[in-house]
Design a protein around this motif. Sequence first.
Motif, PDB file in Angstrom:
ATOM      1  N   SER A  18       0.824  -1.208   0.000  1.00 49.47           N
ATOM      2  CA  SER A  18       0.000   0.000   0.000  1.00 49.47           C
ATOM      3  C   SER A  18       0.857   1.256   0.000  1.00 49.47           C
ATOM      4  O   SER A  18       0.573   2.215  -0.729  1.00 49.47           O
ATOM      5  N   MET A  19       1.907   1.262   0.815  1.00 54.79           N
ATOM      6  CA  MET A  19       2.802   2.415   0.859  1.00 54.79           C
ATOM      7  C   MET A  19       3.466   2.644  -0.494  1.00 54.79           C
ATOM      8  O   MET A  19       3.610   3.788  -0.941  1.00 54.79           O
ATOM      9  N   THR A  20       3.852   1.573  -1.157  1.00 55.41           N
ATOM     10  CA  THR A  20       4.482   1.693  -2.469  1.00 55.41           C
ATOM     11  C   THR A  20       3.507   2.248  -3.499  1.00 55.41           C
ATOM     12  O   THR A  20       3.845   3.157  -4.262  1.00 55.41           O
ATOM     13  N   VAL A  21       2.293   1.733  -3.514  1.00 58.52           N
ATOM     14  CA  VAL A  21       1.290   2.186  -4.478  1.00 58.52           C
ATOM     15  C   VAL A  21       0.943   3.649  -4.242  1.00 58.52           C
ATOM     16  O   VAL A  21       0.853   4.436  -5.188  1.00 58.52           O
ATOM     17  N   ILE A  22       0.762   4.033  -2.993  1.00 56.13           N
ATOM     18  CA  ILE A  22       0.420   5.424  -2.676  1.00 56.13           C
ATOM     19  C   ILE A  22       1.549   6.352  -3.104  1.00 56.13           C
ATOM     20  O   ILE A  22       1.312   7.406  -3.707  1.00 56.13           O
ATOM     21  N   GLY A  23       2.789   5.971  -2.816  1.00 57.82           N
ATOM     22  CA  GLY A  23       3.931   6.796  -3.209  1.00 57.82           C
ATOM     23  C   GLY A  23       4.055   6.949  -4.712  1.00 57.82           C
ATOM     24  O   GLY A  23       4.291   8.053  -5.220  1.00 57.82           O
ATOM     25  N   LEU A  24       3.886   5.861  -5.437  1.00 56.81           N
ATOM     26  CA  LEU A  24       3.978   5.935  -6.893  1.00 56.81           C
ATOM     27  C   LEU A  24       2.840   6.763  -7.491  1.00 56.81           C
ATOM     28  O   LEU A  24       3.039   7.549  -8.408  1.00 56.81           O
ATOM     29  N   LYS A  25       1.642   6.596  -6.941  1.00 54.72           N
ATOM     30  CA  LYS A  25       0.498   7.353  -7.449  1.00 54.72           C
ATOM     31  C   LYS A  25       0.694   8.845  -7.207  1.00 54.72           C
ATOM     32  O   LYS A  25       0.450   9.662  -8.102  1.00 54.72           O
ATOM     33  N   ASN A  26       1.138   9.213  -6.025  1.00 50.04           N
ATOM     34  CA  ASN A  26       1.383  10.626  -5.732  1.00 50.04           C
ATOM     35  C   ASN A  26       2.479  11.184  -6.626  1.00 50.04           C
ATOM     36  O   ASN A  26       2.394  12.323  -7.092  1.00 50.04           O
ATOM     37  N   HIS A  27       3.499  10.391  -6.868  1.00 52.86           N
ATOM     38  CA  HIS A  27       4.597  10.831  -7.712  1.00 52.86           C
ATOM     39  C   HIS A  27       4.096  11.128  -9.127  1.00 52.86           C
ATOM     40  O   HIS A  27       4.504  12.103  -9.746  1.00 52.86           O
ATOM     41  N   VAL A  28       3.207  10.304  -9.617  1.00 57.25           N
ATOM     42  CA  VAL A  28       2.705  10.460 -10.983  1.00 57.25           C
ATOM     43  C   VAL A  28       1.656  11.563 -11.077  1.00 57.25           C
ATOM     44  O   VAL A  28       1.590  12.280 -12.066  1.00 57.25           O
ATOM     45  N   THR A  29       0.826  11.735 -10.050  1.00 60.73           N
ATOM     46  CA  THR A  29      -0.277  12.698 -10.141  1.00 60.73           C
ATOM     47  C   THR A  29       0.071  14.089  -9.622  1.00 60.73           C
ATOM     48  O   THR A  29      -0.552  15.062 -10.045  1.00 60.73           O
ATOM     49  N   ILE A  30       1.042  14.214  -8.730  1.00 60.66           N
ATOM     50  CA  ILE A  30       1.340  15.515  -8.133  1.00 60.66           C
ATOM     51  C   ILE A  30       2.535  16.209  -8.782  1.00 60.66           C
ATOM     52  O   ILE A  30       2.492  17.406  -9.059  1.00 60.66           O
ATOM     53  N   LEU A  31       3.590  15.489  -9.063  1.00 57.85           N
ATOM     54  CA  LEU A  31       4.792  16.129  -9.580  1.00 57.85           C
ATOM     55  C   LEU A  31       4.645  16.759 -10.966  1.00 57.85           C
ATOM     56  O   LEU A  31       5.131  17.872 -11.159  1.00 57.85           O
ATOM     57  N   PRO A  32       4.012  16.121 -11.934  1.00 58.32           N
ATOM     58  CA  PRO A  32       3.917  16.768 -13.251  1.00 58.32           C
ATOM     59  C   PRO A  32       3.248  18.149 -13.236  1.00 58.32           C
ATOM     60  O   PRO A  32       3.781  19.078 -13.846  1.00 58.32           O
ATOM     61  N   PRO A  33       2.111  18.344 -12.536  1.00 58.08           N
ATOM     62  CA  PRO A  33       1.548  19.697 -12.507  1.00 58.08           C
ATOM     63  C   PRO A  33       2.474  20.714 -11.822  1.00 58.08           C
ATOM     64  O   PRO A  33       2.550  21.864 -12.251  1.00 58.08           O
ATOM     65  N   ILE A  34       3.170  20.293 -10.776  1.00 59.66           N
ATOM     66  CA  ILE A  34       4.104  21.206 -10.113  1.00 59.66           C
ATOM     67  C   ILE A  34       5.208  21.619 -11.068  1.00 59.66           C
ATOM     68  O   ILE A  34       5.563  22.788 -11.180  1.00 59.66           O
ATOM     69  N   LEU A  35       5.745  20.648 -11.791  1.00 58.51           N
ATOM     70  CA  LEU A  35       6.826  20.947 -12.731  1.00 58.51           C
ATOM     71  C   LEU A  35       6.344  21.813 -13.892  1.00 58.51           C
ATOM     72  O   LEU A  35       7.100  22.644 -14.396  1.00 58.51           O
ATOM     73  N   GLN A  36       5.097  21.662 -14.311  1.00 59.59           N
ATOM     74  CA  GLN A  36       4.566  22.503 -15.386  1.00 59.59           C
ATOM     75  C   GLN A  36       4.429  23.944 -14.937  1.00 59.59           C
ATOM     76  O   GLN A  36       4.703  24.868 -15.696  1.00 59.59           O
ATOM     77  N   VAL A  37       4.028  24.152 -13.699  1.00 61.47           N
ATOM     78  CA  VAL A  37       3.787  25.515 -13.217  1.00 61.47           C
ATOM     79  C   VAL A  37       5.090  26.233 -12.875  1.00 61.47           C
ATOM     80  O   VAL A  37       5.301  27.371 -13.287  1.00 61.47           O
ATOM     81  N   VAL A  38       5.958  25.582 -12.125  1.00 60.72           N
ATOM     82  CA  VAL A  38       7.152  26.270 -11.637  1.00 60.72           C
ATOM     83  C   VAL A  38       8.419  25.931 -12.403  1.00 60.72           C
ATOM     84  O   VAL A  38       9.457  26.535 -12.161  1.00 60.72           O
ATOM     85  N   GLY A  39       8.346  25.002 -13.308  1.00 61.10           N
ATOM     86  CA  GLY A  39       9.522  24.676 -14.105  1.00 61.10           C
ATOM     87  C   GLY A  39      10.407  23.642 -13.434  1.00 61.10           C
ATOM     88  O   GLY A  39       9.988  22.914 -12.541  1.00 61.10           O
TER      89      GLY A  39
END
Length: 55
Positions: A18-39
């Motif tokens: 569960s910890m692995t799945v949650i971490g991977l999901k957050n990595h995929v869903t949260i990081l791309p929008p952050i990188l698009q906005v702030v570079g």
Amino acid sequence: MKGISVGQISILHIIFLSMTVIGLKNHVTILPPILQVVGRDGWIKGQFKTSSGKL
């Protein structure tokens, strides 16, 4: 194969999975929008949040 035992799945296995799945999901869903906005420096925001213990 000798040396490989197959047993039941324990609660610890479920927790780790569960910890692995949650971490991977957050990595995929949260990081791309952050990188698009702030570079390219967007990763540092997550690093500071993680190291300070506040999410």
